[in-house]
Each structure stands twice: as structure tokens, then as C-alpha cells.
Scaffold this motif. Structure first.
Motif, PDB file in Angstrom:
ATOM      1  N   THR A  47       0.813  -1.216   0.000  1.00 48.76           N
ATOM      2  CA  THR A  47       0.000   0.000   0.000  1.00 48.76           C
ATOM      3  C   THR A  47       0.846   1.265   0.000  1.00 48.76           C
ATOM      4  OG1 THR A  47      -1.999   0.958   0.963  1.00 48.76           O
ATOM      5  CG2 THR A  47      -0.257   0.347   2.501  1.00 48.76           C
ATOM      6  N   VAL A  48       0.162   2.376  -0.178  1.00 48.26           N
ATOM      7  CA  VAL A  48       0.787   3.686  -0.288  1.00 48.26           C
ATOM      8  C   VAL A  48       0.815   4.362   1.091  1.00 48.26           C
ATOM      9  CG1 VAL A  48      -1.398   4.837  -0.833  1.00 48.26           C
ATOM     10  CG2 VAL A  48       0.748   5.841  -1.646  1.00 48.26           C
ATOM     11  N   ASN A  49       1.817   5.206   1.310  1.00 49.88           N
ATOM     12  CA  ASN A  49       2.020   5.806   2.642  1.00 49.88           C
ATOM     13  C   ASN A  49       1.211   7.091   2.828  1.00 49.88           C
ATOM     14  OD1 ASN A  49       3.493   7.353   0.830  1.00 49.88           O
ATOM     15  ND2 ASN A  49       5.150   7.792   2.265  1.00 49.88           N
ATOM     16  N   ASN A  50      -0.088   7.044   2.505  1.00 56.33           N
ATOM     17  CA  ASN A  50      -0.892   8.244   2.767  1.00 56.33           C
ATOM     18  C   ASN A  50      -1.741   8.044   4.018  1.00 56.33           C
ATOM     19  OD1 ASN A  50      -3.348   6.959   2.116  1.00 56.33           O
ATOM     20  ND2 ASN A  50      -3.176   7.511  -0.040  1.00 56.33           N
ATOM     21  N   ASN A  51      -2.343   9.122   4.468  1.00 62.78           N
ATOM     22  CA  ASN A  51      -3.008   9.114   5.776  1.00 62.78           C
ATOM     23  C   ASN A  51      -4.178   8.142   5.856  1.00 62.78           C
ATOM     24  OD1 ASN A  51      -1.374  11.006   7.118  1.00 62.78           O
ATOM     25  ND2 ASN A  51      -2.384  12.690   6.083  1.00 62.78           N
ATOM     26  N   ASP A  52      -4.961   8.030   4.781  1.00 61.89           N
ATOM     27  CA  ASP A  52      -6.108   7.127   4.827  1.00 61.89           C
ATOM     28  C   ASP A  52      -5.669   5.682   4.996  1.00 61.89           C
ATOM     29  OD1 ASP A  52      -8.691   8.509   4.608  1.00 61.89           O
ATOM     30  OD2 ASP A  52      -7.878   9.311   2.759  1.00 61.89           O
ATOM     31  N   TRP A 110       1.265  -5.612   6.476  1.00 67.60           N
ATOM     32  CA  TRP A 110       1.283  -4.424   5.609  1.00 67.60           C
ATOM     33  C   TRP A 110       2.697  -4.126   5.116  1.00 67.60           C
ATOM     34  CZ3 TRP A 110      -3.040  -1.875   4.014  1.00 67.60           C
ATOM     35  CH2 TRP A 110      -4.231  -2.112   4.716  1.00 67.60           C
ATOM     36  N   VAL A 111       2.810  -3.814   3.823  1.00 67.33           N
ATOM     37  CA  VAL A 111       4.058  -3.299   3.242  1.00 67.33           C
ATOM     38  C   VAL A 111       3.735  -1.899   2.733  1.00 67.33           C
ATOM     39  CG1 VAL A 111       5.845  -3.609   1.490  1.00 67.33           C
ATOM     40  CG2 VAL A 111       4.809  -5.618   2.584  1.00 67.33           C
ATOM     41  N   THR A 112       4.195  -0.887   3.455  1.00 66.90           N
ATOM     42  CA  THR A 112       3.831   0.506   3.162  1.00 66.90           C
ATOM     43  C   THR A 112       4.983   1.211   2.458  1.00 66.90           C
ATOM     44  OG1 THR A 112       2.491   0.488   5.168  1.00 66.90           O
ATOM     45  CG2 THR A 112       2.955   2.629   4.184  1.00 66.90           C
ATOM     46  N   LEU A 113       4.683   1.787   1.296  1.00 65.62           N
ATOM     47  CA  LEU A 113       5.734   2.349   0.439  1.00 65.62           C
ATOM     48  C   LEU A 113       5.347   3.746  -0.055  1.00 65.62           C
ATOM     49  CD1 LEU A 113       6.171  -0.879  -1.704  1.00 65.62           C
ATOM     50  CD2 LEU A 113       7.778  -0.081   0.035  1.00 65.62           C
ATOM     51  N   GLU A 114       6.361   4.542  -0.359  1.00 65.64           N
ATOM     52  CA  GLU A 114       6.144   5.841  -1.005  1.00 65.64           C
ATOM     53  C   GLU A 114       5.523   5.588  -2.378  1.00 65.64           C
ATOM     54  OE1 GLU A 114       6.913   9.013  -3.690  1.00 65.64           O
ATOM     55  OE2 GLU A 114       8.161   7.210  -3.736  1.00 65.64           O
ATOM     56  N   GLU A 115       4.704   6.542  -2.838  1.00 63.79           N
ATOM     57  CA  GLU A 115       3.853   6.343  -4.013  1.00 63.79           C
ATOM     58  C   GLU A 115       4.605   5.826  -5.240  1.00 63.79           C
ATOM     59  OE1 GLU A 115       0.987   9.245  -6.661  1.00 63.79           O
ATOM     60  OE2 GLU A 115       0.943   9.449  -4.487  1.00 63.79           O
ATOM     61  N   ASN A 116       5.691   6.482  -5.628  1.00 63.10           N
ATOM     62  CA  ASN A 116       6.423   6.059  -6.818  1.00 63.10           C
ATOM     63  C   ASN A 116       7.006   4.661  -6.651  1.00 63.10           C
ATOM     64  OD1 ASN A 116       5.891   8.424  -8.220  1.00 63.10           O
ATOM     65  ND2 ASN A 116       7.803   9.412  -7.619  1.00 63.10           N
ATOM     66  N   ARG A 152       4.283   1.913  -6.921  1.00 59.00           N
ATOM     67  CA  ARG A 152       3.893   1.641  -8.310  1.00 59.00           C
ATOM     68  C   ARG A 152       4.911   0.737  -9.000  1.00 59.00           C
ATOM     69  NH1 ARG A 152       1.543   7.475  -8.453  1.00 59.00           N
ATOM     70  NH2 ARG A 152      -0.647   7.006  -8.603  1.00 59.00           N
ATOM     71  N   GLN A 153       6.183   0.996  -8.770  1.00 56.10           N
ATOM     72  CA  GLN A 153       7.224   0.158  -9.379  1.00 56.10           C
ATOM     73  C   GLN A 153       7.136  -1.274  -8.860  1.00 56.10           C
ATOM     74  OE1 GLN A 153      10.777   2.252  -8.299  1.00 56.10           O
ATOM     75  NE2 GLN A 153      10.372   3.978  -9.663  1.00 56.10           N
ATOM     76  N   ARG A 154       6.967  -1.422  -7.549  1.00 58.72           N
ATOM     77  CA  ARG A 154       6.978  -2.752  -6.932  1.00 58.72           C
ATOM     78  C   ARG A 154       5.776  -3.592  -7.369  1.00 58.72           C
ATOM     79  NH1 ARG A 154       9.602  -2.968  -1.757  1.00 58.72           N
ATOM     80  NH2 ARG A 154       8.507  -4.931  -1.365  1.00 58.72           N
ATOM     81  N   VAL A 155       4.576  -3.005  -7.308  1.00 61.27           N
ATOM     82  CA  VAL A 155       3.397  -3.808  -7.643  1.00 61.27           C
ATOM     83  C   VAL A 155       3.348  -4.105  -9.142  1.00 61.27           C
ATOM     84  CG1 VAL A 155       2.061  -3.006  -5.653  1.00 61.27           C
ATOM     85  CG2 VAL A 155       1.801  -1.821  -7.838  1.00 61.27           C
ATOM     86  N   THR A 156       3.814  -3.170  -9.971  1.00 65.54           N
ATOM     87  CA  THR A 156       3.835  -3.415 -11.415  1.00 65.54           C
ATOM     88  C   THR A 156       4.781  -4.557 -11.753  1.00 65.54           C
ATOM     89  OG1 THR A 156       3.310  -1.097 -11.880  1.00 65.54           O
ATOM     90  CG2 THR A 156       4.238  -2.373 -13.682  1.00 65.54           C
ATOM     91  N   ALA A 157       5.966  -4.537 -11.168  1.00 65.01           N
ATOM     92  CA  ALA A 157       6.933  -5.608 -11.419  1.00 65.01           C
ATOM     93  C   ALA A 157       6.401  -6.946 -10.923  1.00 65.01           C
ATOM     94  CB  ALA A 157       8.257  -5.280 -10.744  1.00 65.01           C
ATOM     95  N   ASP A 158       5.763  -6.931  -9.748  1.00 65.29           N
ATOM     96  CA  ASP A 158       5.283  -8.177  -9.154  1.00 65.29           C
ATOM     97  C   ASP A 158       4.150  -8.788  -9.959  1.00 65.29           C
ATOM     98  OD1 ASP A 158       5.440 -10.015  -6.764  1.00 65.29           O
ATOM     99  OD2 ASP A 158       3.336  -9.455  -6.667  1.00 65.29           O
ATOM    100  N   ILE A 159       3.210  -7.969 -10.404  1.00 63.01           N
ATOM    101  CA  ILE A 159       2.053  -8.526 -11.106  1.00 63.01           C
ATOM    102  C   ILE A 159       2.424  -8.959 -12.518  1.00 63.01           C
ATOM    103  CG2 ILE A 159       1.043  -6.422 -12.133  1.00 63.01           C
ATOM    104  CD1 ILE A 159      -1.686  -7.549 -10.968  1.00 63.01           C
ATOM    105  N   ALA A 160       3.339  -8.216 -13.153  1.00 61.54           N
ATOM    106  CA  ALA A 160       3.739  -8.566 -14.524  1.00 61.54           C
ATOM    107  C   ALA A 160       4.507  -9.882 -14.574  1.00 61.54           C
ATOM    108  CB  ALA A 160       4.573  -7.438 -15.131  1.00 61.54           C
ATOM    109  N   THR A 161       5.232 -10.183 -13.505  1.00 61.43           N
ATOM    110  CA  THR A 161       6.019 -11.423 -13.465  1.00 61.43           C
ATOM    111  C   THR A 161       5.301 -12.531 -12.703  1.00 61.43           C
ATOM    112  OG1 THR A 161       7.159 -10.697 -11.442  1.00 61.43           O
ATOM    113  CG2 THR A 161       8.198 -10.146 -13.553  1.00 61.43           C
TER     114      THR A 161
END
Length: 431
Positions: free
Chosen positions: A23-28, A50-56, A59-68
Motif C-alpha cells: 500500500t501507499v504511505n498516505n493518511n487514509d 502491511w508493506v507501506t511504500l512511497e507512491e512512486n 507503483r514500481q513494486r506492484v507493477t513488477a510483481d504482477i507482470a512477473t
């Protein structure tokens, strides 16, 4: 033997399913993590990691994970950009067992449409957003100005000049500058639309050297250099939120989801001084349907997950109406995740507690991300094609360089045009 069998059954009954959520590191989402023990208490057979990451980075992590099909995550936090692309690729699991309490028909129509493909919901929104102008009413009054219902960017520039007091550490305007297709490009791409420009024309040719893009980026860089905070090229949504909340900004144009944070006295030093209106247009008669964008941070299940039943159970809990009530009980109605359900905007407890609710709903309902004769892609602040993630990030780096002053606006736009043209030609869009 019987005793051993009983022990085996007891062990199986006590076995836990661990869900890993990226997930993304925003308040919600940080708030949701804090409330997760409520879910685990009701579902003792499921543990949430939970794996909480900065937005950019997310996006890199989940894109790489789902594509592979890496299988690192059981639930991914994705948005309206990924859903139409990834569902078509067969990478996402349709959400078909959320239960009657979920009330799928209660989702706001623009959000439900954006997160669906061929009639099936592929991600469930925990908040939705468009864009609005957030401003300090006290500073605007002091400047002798009145915020129009539909401001132009020229008015914003005038107001930013008069609200700036650098000796007091107050900057007239704060806008995103951090490079990324969902960071600075969300704002700049949307601003360019309000000047009549798109990312690509009907033939998929990039439009970064069009008149609309030149005016939009020139105005953005000019107002930020004169009246914005130093080091703005490193500021994304979270950094700009922190600046505004600590009283350092007169005007901030950004996601409607920021409303609950800037009006929360626990999180904002200026909570009682904030006004809201529509996002500014570059010209008087705003083209392209106005300066609205449409986004929803949402929870989705990759096909690679082997824990789909438990994952869907968590998603139903985290994004249904009962979760909204739980947040209201714990933290007040103004902190309920916005922009997802019609019933929320029919709830007087919510609308009376949130001065930003009306503008949020108006902007979201006005957002039309569909294709047009001169716009062959779905999306407003992005283009929902696989190549946009790379193009948007590369162009965002050029915009950040122009903002920091290392290159000119013309140089940035020329480099953006060349890069995007190469990528779109290589991908076969440009014949």
C-alpha cells in the motif's frame, strides 16, 4: 491414533492465513492499518501484514510483481490507471464475492465504471478523488481578493503574488513538483487539459510542444519560481500537504482527498481558515470539460495470490459502508475516506462535518475520462495505456528539471516530445 488425529484437527483449526498487502504511505491507508486489529479480531484465522511504500516506489513494486506473477502481494493498492490495463491482461481477480452488505450499487457511478471491465468490478475503492483549489481564507481576505467559484490560473497567479510573505515563511502557492506520472504529472497534465491540450492527439502523436502545453508549463514554472517554496521539485502530495497544514502556503491545487486533513485540527494548524473551490482553468471558457481529474486508490487481488478468499474478505471489510461508520466512531465523520459511495454524500452527519464534501462530489461527477474524437485514450490526468507509466515518469523528470531551473521550459518540452514520440513509435501507436 485418535488423539493424534484430534491434535491435527486442532492445529488445522488454529492455522492462520497471512495476507500481505502492498500500500501507499498516505493518511487514509495509515489509518486503515491502525484499524486492522478490528478486522483480525472478527476474523481470527486471518492475519494482515502491511508493506507501506512511497507512491512512486509502490507503483514500481506492484507493477513488477504482477507482470512477473511474482506472488509477493495478496492485495495490491492500485488506481484507476492500472485497472483497465491489468484486467485486460488477465492479471487481476474479479471481485465477485464481496457479499450483499458491500452494496456495490452504492459506489459512485464514475468510480464504479473506472474500476470495472466488461461489467465486473476488479478493484474496490477505499477513497476516490478529483481535484480542487484549497486556499487560506484569511490570507485571501488580507490581500483584498475574493475567490471566484470558477477561478482561472491568471487569478491564482494574482492571488499567489498578493498572499506571499517570504519574510514570514508564507508562500503564495504550493504545487506538486516531485517527478512521477502520478505525482507532478497528475497536476501538470490536468492543467494542460484546462488550456485545451491532451497528452496525445487522435493519431496518438504526443502533444508536449503544442500551444496548450507550452502555456500551461510556462505558467506553472513561473508562478512556482516567484511565489512557491524552495526545493519544490522534491515535493509530492505528502510534502505539499505538510507545507499547507503548517501554514506555509496560501493556495494549494490538489486532490479533493486532502480536504479531511487540512480541516482536521489534529493534523492542520490552519484547520479553521481553509476554503475550497473548483480547480482553476487556463482560459476563461474552460475546454475539455473543465479542470477535473478522476482517481481512486483501490484494493485489488492479483491472480498470483493463493489466498483469494481471505483477500476478498478483507477488501469487503475495508471498503464497505460499515468501515466508514467505524472510522466515524473512532475519528469523526470528517475523517471518513471520501469519494466512493453515494450514501456518504446523502448522510447529513458527513456533509455537515465536511466543508469540502460538496466540491468533492461536484468535481468527481463532472469528470469524464472517456475517449473523445481528439483524445483516443481513457483518462484525464493520465492515459490508460501501458506505455504511459514510463512516458509520464520520463516527462515528469523534464518538468521537475524546468522547475528547478536546470533547463528551460522549451528544452523540457522538446525533450518530452522526443522521448514520448520514440516510445509511442516503438510501441506501434504511430505508424
Amino acid at each position: 491414533m485418535a488423539g493424534a488425529a484430534l491434535l491435527g484437527l486442532a492445529g488445522a483449526a488454529g492455522a492462520q492465513t497471512t495476507l500481505t498487502i502492498g500500500t501507499v504511505n498516505n493518511n487514509d491507508m495509515i489509518r486503515m492499518q491502525g484499524l486492522t486489529p478490528e478486522f483480525e479480531k472478527a476474523n481470527p484465522d486471518i492475519k494482515v501484514n502491511w508493506v507501506t511504500l512511497e507512491e512512486n516506489v509502490l507503483r514500481q513494486r506492484v507493477t513488477a510483481d504482477i507482470a512477473t506473477r511474482g506472488g509477493q502481494f495478496d492485495i495490491m493498492t492500485i488506481g484507476t490507471y492500472e485497472v483497465p490495463i491489468w484486467s485486460k491482461q488477465g492479471w487481476l481477480t474479479p471481485l465477485e464475492n464481496l457479499g450483499s452488505a458491500f452494496a456495490v450499487d452504492d459506489l459512485l457511478p464514475p468510480i464504479r465504471t473506472a474500476l470495472s471491465s466488461e461489467g465486473k468490478l476488479y478493484a474496490s475503492p477505499f477513497y476516490g478523488e478529483s481535484v480542487m483549489t484549497i486556499y487560506r481564507k484569511d490570507l485571501l481576505d488580507k490581500a483584498g481578493l475574493k475567490m471566484p467559484e470558477k477561478p482561472t490560473f491568471a487569478f491564482v497567479k494574482e492571488a499567489a503574488e498578493k498572499m506571499t510573505d517570504k519574510s514570514a515563511g508564507v508562500y503564495g502557492i504550493c504545487l506538486r513538483g516531485k517527478p512521477g506520472w502520478g505525482e507532478n504529472m497528475a497536476f501538470i497534465g490536468n492543467l494542460a487539459r484546462s488550456y485545451g491540450a491532451n497528452f496525445f492527439d487522435a493519431s496518438w502523436k504526443p502533444q508536449f510542444q503544442s500551444e496548450g502545453w507550452k502555456k500551461a508549463v510556462s505558467d506553472y514554472v513561473d508562478v512556482m519560481k516567484k511565489y512557491g517554496p524552495p526545493g519544490a521539485a522534491a515535493n509530492g502530495f505528502n510534502e505539499t500537504l505538510a507545507l499547507f497544514s503548517t501554514g506555509k502556503c496560501g493556495i494549494w491545487i490538489d486532490a479533493t482527498s486532502a480536504g479531511s486533513f487540512v480541516t482536521n485540527p489534529k493534523q492542520s494548524q490552519v484547520s479553521d481558515k481553509v476554503g475550497f473551490t473548483s480547480a482553476p482553468c487556463g482560459v476563461e471558457n474552460c475546454p475539455n470539460g473543465g479542470a477535473n481529474w478522476l482517481w481512486a486508490w483501490s484494493l485489488a487481488i492479483p491472480q498470483s495470490s493463493k489466498k483469494k478468499e481471505a483477500a476478498e474478505k478483507f477488501i469487503a471489510w475495508a471498503t464497505d459502508k460499515n468501515y466508514q461508520t467505524l472510522v466515524a466512531e473512532k475519528e469523526g465523520w470528517s475523517n471518513v475516506p471520501p469519494g466512493t459511495r453515494t450514501s456518504l454524500y446523502e448522510n447529513k452527519k458527513y456533509t455537515e462535518a465536511t466543508p469540502f464534501a460538496a466540491e468533492t462530489l461536484r468535481a468527481m461527477n463532472a469528470a469524464d475520462p472517456g475517449t473523445k474524437p481528439d483524445k483516443p485514450y481513457v483518462g484525464l490526468q493520465f492515459a490508460a495505456i501501458p506505455e504511459f507509466q514510463g512516458i509520464g515518469t520520463a516527462v515528469g523528470q523534464q518538468m521537475a528539471a524546468a522547475l528547478s531551473g536546470s533547463i528551460t521550459v522549451d528544452q523540457a518540452l522538446a525533450a518530452a516530445q522526443a522521448q514520448a514520440t520514440r516510445d509511442m513509435t516503438r510501441a506501434g501507436y504511430i505508424k
